[in-house]
Structures are given as structure tokens and as C-alpha cells.
Design an enzyme around this catalytic site. Structure first.
Site, PDB file in Angstrom:
ATOM      1  N   ASP A   5       0.822  -1.349   0.093  1.00 20.24           N
ATOM      2  CA  ASP A   5      -0.046   0.061   0.433  1.00 20.24           C
ATOM      3  C   ASP A   5       0.940   1.386   0.039  1.00 20.24           C
ATOM      4  O   ASP A   5       0.705   1.890   1.209  1.00 20.24           O
ATOM      5  CB  ASP A   5      -0.905   0.043   1.474  1.00 20.24           C
ATOM      6  CG  ASP A   5      -1.862   1.206   1.176  1.00 20.24           C
ATOM      7  OD1 ASP A   5      -2.114   2.033   0.215  1.00 20.24           O
ATOM      8  OD2 ASP A   5      -3.162   1.327   2.143  1.00 20.24           O
TER       9      ASP A   5
ATOM     10  N   ASN B  38       1.994   6.655   3.848  1.00 21.16           N
ATOM     11  CA  ASN B  38       2.482   5.671   4.461  1.00 21.16           C
ATOM     12  C   ASN B  38       3.876   5.622   4.265  1.00 21.16           C
ATOM     13  O   ASN B  38       4.461   4.504   5.015  1.00 21.16           O
ATOM     14  CB  ASN B  38       1.420   4.516   3.729  1.00 21.16           C
ATOM     15  CG  ASN B  38       0.388   4.193   3.963  1.00 21.16           C
ATOM     16  OD1 ASN B  38      -0.450   4.789   4.931  1.00 21.16           O
ATOM     17  ND2 ASN B  38      -0.244   3.140   2.998  1.00 21.16           N
TER      18      ASN B  38
ATOM     19  N   ASP C 294       1.802   1.007   8.100  1.00 25.22           N
ATOM     20  CA  ASP C 294       0.646   0.877   7.145  1.00 25.22           C
ATOM     21  C   ASP C 294       0.986  -0.419   6.288  1.00 25.22           C
ATOM     22  O   ASP C 294       0.567  -1.060   4.899  1.00 25.22           O
ATOM     23  CB  ASP C 294      -0.398   1.389   5.952  1.00 25.22           C
ATOM     24  CG  ASP C 294      -2.113   1.519   5.421  1.00 25.22           C
ATOM     25  OD1 ASP C 294      -2.121   0.559   6.374  1.00 25.22           O
ATOM     26  OD2 ASP C 294      -2.211   2.445   5.450  1.00 25.22           O
TER      27      ASP C 294
HETATM   28  N1  LIG Z   1       3.899   4.297  14.435  1.00 22.78           N
HETATM   29  C1  LIG Z   1       3.107   5.128  14.325  1.00 22.78           C
HETATM   30  N2  LIG Z   1       3.795   6.502  14.352  1.00 22.78           N
HETATM   31  C2  LIG Z   1       4.010   7.477  13.852  1.00 22.78           C
HETATM   32  N3  LIG Z   1       3.353   7.945  12.812  1.00 22.78           N
HETATM   33  C3  LIG Z   1       2.418   6.613  12.733  1.00 22.78           C
HETATM   34  C4  LIG Z   1       1.858   5.376  13.554  1.00 22.78           C
HETATM   35  N4  LIG Z   1       1.047   4.686  13.168  1.00 22.78           N
HETATM   36  C5  LIG Z   1       0.631   5.496  12.692  1.00 22.78           C
HETATM   37  N5  LIG Z   1       1.033   6.711  12.058  1.00 22.78           N
HETATM   38  C6  LIG Z   1       0.263   7.706  10.909  1.00 22.78           C
HETATM   39  O1  LIG Z   1      -1.191   7.466  11.050  1.00 22.78           O
HETATM   40  C7  LIG Z   1      -1.307   7.448   9.546  1.00 22.78           C
HETATM   41  C8  LIG Z   1      -2.395   6.543   9.320  1.00 22.78           C
HETATM   42  O2  LIG Z   1      -1.886   5.808   9.682  1.00 22.78           O
HETATM   43  P1  LIG Z   1      -2.111   3.562   9.014  1.00 22.78           P
HETATM   44  O3  LIG Z   1      -1.216   4.672   7.575  1.00 22.78           O
HETATM   45  O4  LIG Z   1      -1.176   2.725   9.125  1.00 22.78           O
HETATM   46  O5  LIG Z   1      -3.746   4.124   8.701  1.00 22.78           O
HETATM   47  P2  LIG Z   1      -4.847   3.334   7.649  1.00 22.78           P
HETATM   48  O6  LIG Z   1      -5.927   3.969   8.125  1.00 22.78           O
HETATM   49  O7  LIG Z   1      -4.859   1.766   7.172  1.00 22.78           O
HETATM   50  O8  LIG Z   1      -4.322   3.837   6.289  1.00 22.78           O
HETATM   51  P3  LIG Z   1      -4.757   3.754   4.726  1.00 22.78           P
HETATM   52  O9  LIG Z   1      -5.569   5.184   4.957  1.00 22.78           O
HETATM   53  O10 LIG Z   1      -3.618   4.471   3.737  1.00 22.78           O
HETATM   54  O11 LIG Z   1      -5.638   2.686   4.926  1.00 22.78           O
HETATM   55  C9  LIG Z   1      -0.277   7.477   9.254  1.00 22.78           C
HETATM   56  O12 LIG Z   1      -0.568   8.223   8.204  1.00 22.78           O
HETATM   57  C10 LIG Z   1       0.878   8.235  10.292  1.00 22.78           C
HETATM   58  O13 LIG Z   1       0.942   9.155   9.668  1.00 22.78           O
HETATM   59 MG   LIG Z   2      -2.593   4.347   5.369  1.00 23.18          MG
END
Ligand SMILES: Nc1ncnc2c1ncn2[C@@H]1O[C@H](COP(=O)(O)OP(=O)(O)OP(=O)(O)O)[C@@H](O)[C@H]1O
Ligand SMILES: [Mg+2]
Length: 237
Positions: free
Chosen positions: A163, A168, A182
Site C-alpha cells: 500500500d 504511508n 500501514d
Molecule cells: N507508529 C506510528 N508512528 C508515527 N505515525 C504513525 C504510526 N502509526 C500510524 N501513524 C500515522 O497515522 C497515519 C495512519 O496510519 P496507517 O497508514 O497505518 O492507517 P490506515 O488507516 O491503514 O491508512 P490508509 O488510509 O492508508 O488505509 C499514518 O499515515 C501516519 O501518519
Molecule cells: Mg495509511
């Protein structure tokens, strides 16, 4: 650490499971994805992702992939994961960084970090050790084959992000790539599966005109046939 840009606010009720995990520490809303998944920062040191039941978000896939990838490339450290009748969650340690779509970055800095991060991932994570699959054959099982032809020959198998959209990639305080997040879809695939979508996402987040910098930074000439194929596969998926 300054807070990142948030993309949702207090109008969304905090899930009870998230409130419980926070155990009194302040919650900062960070991200709401298109399927209704929510990410919060807990205090300063942790993040929690919550996928409501029925949202079909494979959070359970992510913990294992993060734990495996952490030996080879910077990703959030998994603290805990779980599920109840309301949904699934994943708690990770905070990385000192901001998403590539945070407004603090100029576009060239963000695009450079995205390309650098993808190259580091593809070069640094061993294909032979990887137990996860993101192959085109498996992905094709879930799409209408009449809408997409046979896949192009594999250029180079790598461990793909799965992804690789701009949000990400995280950049550190110095504006350089610091980690990926992600990783629920991480797995072995042709590197063009990632490259096609990472470059695709630049136009969604930064407007047109950034692909040249992306491919030059990664160090590869664009491959129009593979790019078109893997973008179509992404859109159909
Ligand atoms: N451990 C972490 N440390 C710093 N920032 C984080 C962390 N986990 C998540 N984030 C922040 O939170 C946001 C969302 O996390 P993530 O991309 O995993 O979620 P998602 O809902 O699966 O995203 P998508 O919309 O791509 O499906 C990331 O873009 C990042 O900015
Ligand atoms: Mg994400």
C-alpha cells in the site's frame, strides 16, 4: 515532537476500545481512512489503529507483517493487538516522524523521501526470507479477469510495501525518509506493483508533474506497460 496534521476531529465518536486502551492518556485524532478505520495518537509515545467490525480492514494481518519486517527495515514496533465485538485494534510505538502528506513538507522533499523509502525497502528486505505473498496471481483471483489482461513478465521480485501511497511514508525531523507504516498487504511481488502505485499516488496528493523526480530518485526508468497494468490492477482491487 509537534503534532502531525489531523484529518478528522471531535465529530467522530472515539471507539470504546480506543478509550480503554488510552487508559486516561490524551487521544489525538490522526487519520480516518476511506473504509472508516481510525488512527489516534495515545499521549506522545503510541499510536492506535482501530478498524470497526465489518469494515473489512485486515488489521490482524498487519501486526505479523510489522513484526517480521522490523528486523530489516524501520517500521512501527507492535505493542499489542486485539479484537472484540466492535472491531479490531493495533497499538504501535510512535515513530518520530510525520507522514509525507503532512503540510509541513514541501512537495519535492516529500516525493524524494517516498522514492528513497521505497528503494530502501526493496533493497533491504530479503525476498527469500519473506513468508508473505502479494503476487499478481493471487491479486488477480479477486478481480474480473475480463477487465485486465495477462500480467507482464516479472521484472524483479522484491518485498513490496503493498500500500505504497504517499501517506504511508514517514519523514523524520530532517525531512528524510525515516520509516514506513500501514503494512497489512506487505509481501513478495514485482517491484512495479509498488512503483506503479507509489507514483500514481503522487498526483492524488501533490498534483501532476512529480513522477520524473520520483523515478530519478529511485533510480529506474519508467516502464509504461508495467505501470499501466499495476495501476489498473490497483483500481480494480
Ligand atoms: N507508529 C506510528 N508512528 C508515527 N505515525 C504513525 C504510526 N502509526 C500510524 N501513524 C500515522 O497515522 C497515519 C495512519 O496510519 P496507517 O497508514 O497505518 O492507517 P490506515 O488507516 O491503514 O491508512 P490508509 O488510509 O492508508 O488505509 C499514518 O499515515 C501516519 O501518519
Ligand atoms: Mg495509511
Amino acid at each position: 515532537m509537534q503534532p502531525p496534521e489531523t484529518d478528522f476531529g471531535d465529530d467522530i465518536a472515539v471507539p470504546a476500545a480506543v478509550t480503554m486502551l488510552a487508559a486516561g492518556r490524551p487521544l489525538t485524532p490522526i487519520w480516518r481512512n476511506v473504509l472508516g478505520g481510525l488512527t489516534y495518537r495515545i499521549g506522545t509515545d503510541y499510536f492506535v489503529k482501530f478498524a470497526p467490525r465489518g469494515s473489512d480492514l485486515p488489521l490482524r494481518n498487519e501486526a505479523g507483517r510489522l513484526a517480521w519486517a522490523a528486523s530489516y527495515t524501520p517500521v512501527p514496533e507492535v505493542v499489542s493487538s486485539g479484537a472484540d465485538d466492535t472491531g479490531e485494534w493495533l497499538v504501535t510505538k510512535a515513530i518520530n516522524g510525520w507522514s509525507a502528506v503532512d503540510k509541513r513538507w514541501d512537495k519535492a522533499t516529500a516525493v524524494t523521501a517516498i522514492a528513497t523509502g521505497l528503494k530502501e525497502l526493496h533493497n533491504g528486505v530479503p525476498v527469500k526470507e519473506c513468508p508473505f505473498d502479494w503476487s499478481v496471481e493471487r491479486r488477480l483471483e479477486k478481480v474480473d479477469r475480463d477487465k485486465i489482461g495477462n500480467p507482464p513478465a516479472i521484472d524483479r521480485l522484491v518485498v513490496c510495501h503493498g500500500d505504497p501511497c504517499a501517506p504511508n511514508t514517514l519523514l523524520g525531523p530532517d525531512g528524510r525518509w525515516v520509516a514506513h507504516v500501514d503494512m497489512a498487504a506487505l509481501g513478495v511481488a514485482d517491484r512495479w506493483a509498488d512503483l506503479a502505485v507509489a507514483s500514481y499516488s503522487l498526483s492524488w496528493n501533490y498534483g501532476d508533474g512529480w513522477e520524473e523526480l520520483f523515478f530519478a530518485t529511485y533510480g529506474i526508468a519508467p516502464d509504461p506497460e508495467r505501470i499501466a497494468y499495476y495501476r489498473l490492477l490497483w483500481d480494480l482491487g
